[in-house]
Scaffold this motif. Sequence first.
Motif, mmCIF file in Angstrom:
data_model
loop_
_atom_site.group_PDB
_atom_site.id
_atom_site.type_symbol
_atom_site.label_atom_id
_atom_site.label_comp_id
_atom_site.label_asym_id
_atom_site.label_seq_id
_atom_site.Cartn_x
_atom_site.Cartn_y
_atom_site.Cartn_z
ATOM 1 N N LYS A 82 1.537 51.829 -37.577
ATOM 2 C CA LYS A 82 0.890 52.923 -38.303
ATOM 3 C C LYS A 82 1.960 53.682 -39.067
ATOM 4 C CE LYS A 82 -2.076 53.721 -34.312
ATOM 5 N NZ LYS A 82 -1.356 52.720 -33.532
ATOM 6 N N ASN A 111 -5.536 54.905 -45.149
ATOM 7 C CA ASN A 111 -6.787 55.329 -44.525
ATOM 8 C C ASN A 111 -7.322 56.586 -45.201
ATOM 9 O OD1 ASN A 111 -8.581 54.652 -42.161
ATOM 10 N ND2 ASN A 111 -8.203 56.813 -41.741
ATOM 11 N N ALA A 142 -10.492 55.410 -32.053
ATOM 12 C CA ALA A 142 -10.030 54.049 -32.350
ATOM 13 C C ALA A 142 -8.586 54.074 -32.844
ATOM 14 C CB ALA A 142 -10.935 53.392 -33.387
ATOM 15 N N ILE A 143 -8.227 55.088 -33.625
ATOM 16 C CA ILE A 143 -6.852 55.207 -34.127
ATOM 17 C C ILE A 143 -5.897 55.459 -32.967
ATOM 18 C CG2 ILE A 143 -5.289 56.570 -35.574
ATOM 19 C CD1 ILE A 143 -7.790 57.066 -37.417
ATOM 20 N N ASP A 150 -5.456 52.242 -30.881
ATOM 21 C CA ASP A 150 -4.874 51.079 -31.552
ATOM 22 C C ASP A 150 -3.364 50.996 -31.288
ATOM 23 O OD1 ASP A 150 -4.097 49.031 -33.239
ATOM 24 O OD2 ASP A 150 -4.439 50.168 -35.082
ATOM 25 N N GLN A 159 -6.404 48.646 -40.612
ATOM 26 C CA GLN A 159 -7.695 48.641 -41.301
ATOM 27 C C GLN A 159 -8.294 50.036 -41.242
ATOM 28 O OE1 GLN A 159 -9.981 46.462 -37.555
ATOM 29 N NE2 GLN A 159 -10.231 45.691 -39.577
ATOM 30 N N LYS A 160 -9.021 50.369 -42.277
ATOM 31 C CA LYS A 160 -9.565 51.722 -42.401
ATOM 32 C C LYS A 160 -10.590 52.022 -41.315
ATOM 33 C CE LYS A 160 -8.970 52.362 -47.340
ATOM 34 N NZ LYS A 160 -9.544 52.988 -48.519
ATOM 35 N N THR A 161 -10.558 53.272 -40.859
ATOM 36 C CA THR A 161 -11.560 53.741 -39.906
ATOM 37 C C THR A 161 -11.651 55.262 -39.967
ATOM 38 O OG1 THR A 161 -12.284 53.753 -37.593
ATOM 39 C CG2 THR A 161 -9.915 53.846 -37.974
ATOM 40 N N HIS A 162 -12.835 55.782 -39.668
ATOM 41 C CA HIS A 162 -13.035 57.235 -39.564
ATOM 42 C C HIS A 162 -12.973 57.678 -38.104
ATOM 43 C CE1 HIS A 162 -14.287 57.187 -43.725
ATOM 44 N NE2 HIS A 162 -15.267 56.366 -43.468
ATOM 45 N N ASP A 163 -12.826 56.723 -37.204
ATOM 46 C CA ASP A 163 -12.920 56.966 -35.766
ATOM 47 C C ASP A 163 -11.559 57.344 -35.181
ATOM 48 O OD1 ASP A 163 -13.271 56.879 -33.012
ATOM 49 O OD2 ASP A 163 -14.352 54.966 -33.024
ATOM 50 N N ARG A 164 -11.377 58.617 -34.862
ATOM 51 C CA ARG A 164 -10.107 59.092 -34.299
ATOM 52 C C ARG A 164 -9.754 58.374 -33.004
ATOM 53 N NH1 ARG A 164 -9.468 64.851 -32.978
ATOM 54 N NH2 ARG A 164 -11.389 64.480 -31.855
#
Length: 194
Positions: free
Chosen positions: A83, A46, A75-76, A79, A68-73
């Motif tokens: 990880k 990421n 969402a991380i 999830d 999957q990549k995300t900039h949304d903390r």
Amino acid sequence: MTRTLLAVLMIAGAALLPAAHAVEIEGVKIDDKIVLSSGEPVLVLNGAGVRHKFVFLKIYIGSLYLAQKTHDRDAIFADPGPKRVSMHILSDEVTAADLISSMNHALAANLVPHELALIEKRLRDLNSMMSSINVINKGGVVHLDYIPGAGTRITINGEAKLTIPGEDFYRAMLHIWIGAKPVDGRLRDAMLGG
């Protein structure tokens, strides 16, 4: 004409292949894809960056792997899937006491007392294991993996040291790097793909 056509086709075909290059930071190659264990999905990088102390001292390269990549903390944190947070040590000697202090300070800054109380015993187990390590030398690697159904697996230099149960524990640990008050704001931004 045939050679030109062949060259164009080769270039076009290469553009369709997925990138398999590792990122290089401070001379250390960081894998762009990993698998935590057999049967687990492939995780993608990421983001990665350098953890600084006192602005100029480089402690480690921190990297975050997700499905999957995300900039949304948010969402991380939400999830429930696998990880990894990796730390590639850059400093000549990183003591367990340094890492424990840094982690505990970041957790206290990001979690309310009730949240800390819920992970207190498990955090003591982690601190105890880290204390037994004493020093992690330059070039050492620490992985904190979340494996659904098993918990947080801590691996140091390729040796699994401890698995701590509970998704809530890993979620709490993520605050160290990507929380509102992380150990290093620049590292947080890099790990979030910024």
